[in-house]
Design an enzyme around this catalytic site. Sequence first.
Site, mmCIF file in Angstrom:
data_model
loop_
_atom_site.group_PDB
_atom_site.id
_atom_site.type_symbol
_atom_site.label_atom_id
_atom_site.label_comp_id
_atom_site.label_asym_id
_atom_site.label_seq_id
_atom_site.Cartn_x
_atom_site.Cartn_y
_atom_site.Cartn_z
ATOM 1 N N HIS A 11 15.779 -62.452 35.295
ATOM 2 C CA HIS A 11 14.252 -61.198 35.671
ATOM 3 C C HIS A 11 15.371 -60.194 36.575
ATOM 4 O O HIS A 11 16.256 -60.446 37.235
ATOM 5 C CB HIS A 11 14.063 -61.550 36.221
ATOM 6 C CG HIS A 11 12.593 -62.152 35.093
ATOM 7 N ND1 HIS A 11 13.104 -63.642 35.081
ATOM 8 C CD2 HIS A 11 11.704 -62.495 34.501
ATOM 9 C CE1 HIS A 11 12.276 -64.091 33.664
ATOM 10 N NE2 HIS A 11 11.078 -63.376 33.810
ATOM 11 N N SER A 68 6.443 -61.080 33.400
ATOM 12 C CA SER A 68 6.641 -61.008 34.460
ATOM 13 C C SER A 68 7.782 -59.757 34.778
ATOM 14 O O SER A 68 8.295 -59.975 35.517
ATOM 15 C CB SER A 68 7.791 -62.397 34.328
ATOM 16 O OG SER A 68 8.173 -62.638 33.138
#
Length: 264
Positions: A246, A40
Amino acid sequence: MSVRRFWASATTLILAAATALGVAHPASAAAGGYVALGDSYSSGVGAGSYLSDSGDCRRSTKAYPYLWAAANSPSSFAFVACSGATTSSVSSGQLGSLTSSTSLVSVTAGGNDVGFADVMQDCVLSSESTCLAGVNAAVGRMNNTLPSRLGSLYASIHSKAPQAHVVVLGYPRFYKIGGSCVAGLTEKERTAINDASDVLNGVLAKQAANAGFAFSGVVDEFTGHELCSGDAWLHSVSIPVENSYHPKAVGQSNGYLPAFRSAA
């Protein structure tokens, strides 16, 4: 000095200056195909603007591979990084894009192998002791099982693309210690998580070197932009939950992209 010699000397100086400033792109960087592998952090989860055909992989037009390809126009570009990928799933599901003509590869992998998402969930929802135990267990996996998994993945990449320049990218530290956060995790938990990130990056760097690959960390780029810094390039606990921990779009463009560009 003759006019011809003057212009030859001036041109040499200009080209040298441009290269030093990063204006001139390396001849090899865009000469062949570029393949972006990984999890990711390479697909761009958290950056938004996801490609419609990427589904749950959440490949973003604001992720560093897409930004680099747009700026450098490689002869071909395969963006196959996928949210949730492990070393095993990268090896089994992403390497089909590599060929003998691939000249550049980027990859992030390892965080999911050691269960970092589960660790962060435990740290957010459970006690300090549970958090620290989870971090310690993850560090154990980094030291004991991850090296061989990375070695196997890197060998497979080299086998599929023997001429490629391969850049392994690391992971940022999540927290600024002594920063602006007044709630949430304890400083002891934040420090343990940061230390675990350093261990993970060290394992990645060592295995990359063993494989003859380049390693480019992102800790320096994210310093001053961690959580609790007041100017975070990372999402904290977020909705949608997959964005949590993230990089935001600015973390991709100002953190990961320069780190990749410096090594590509």
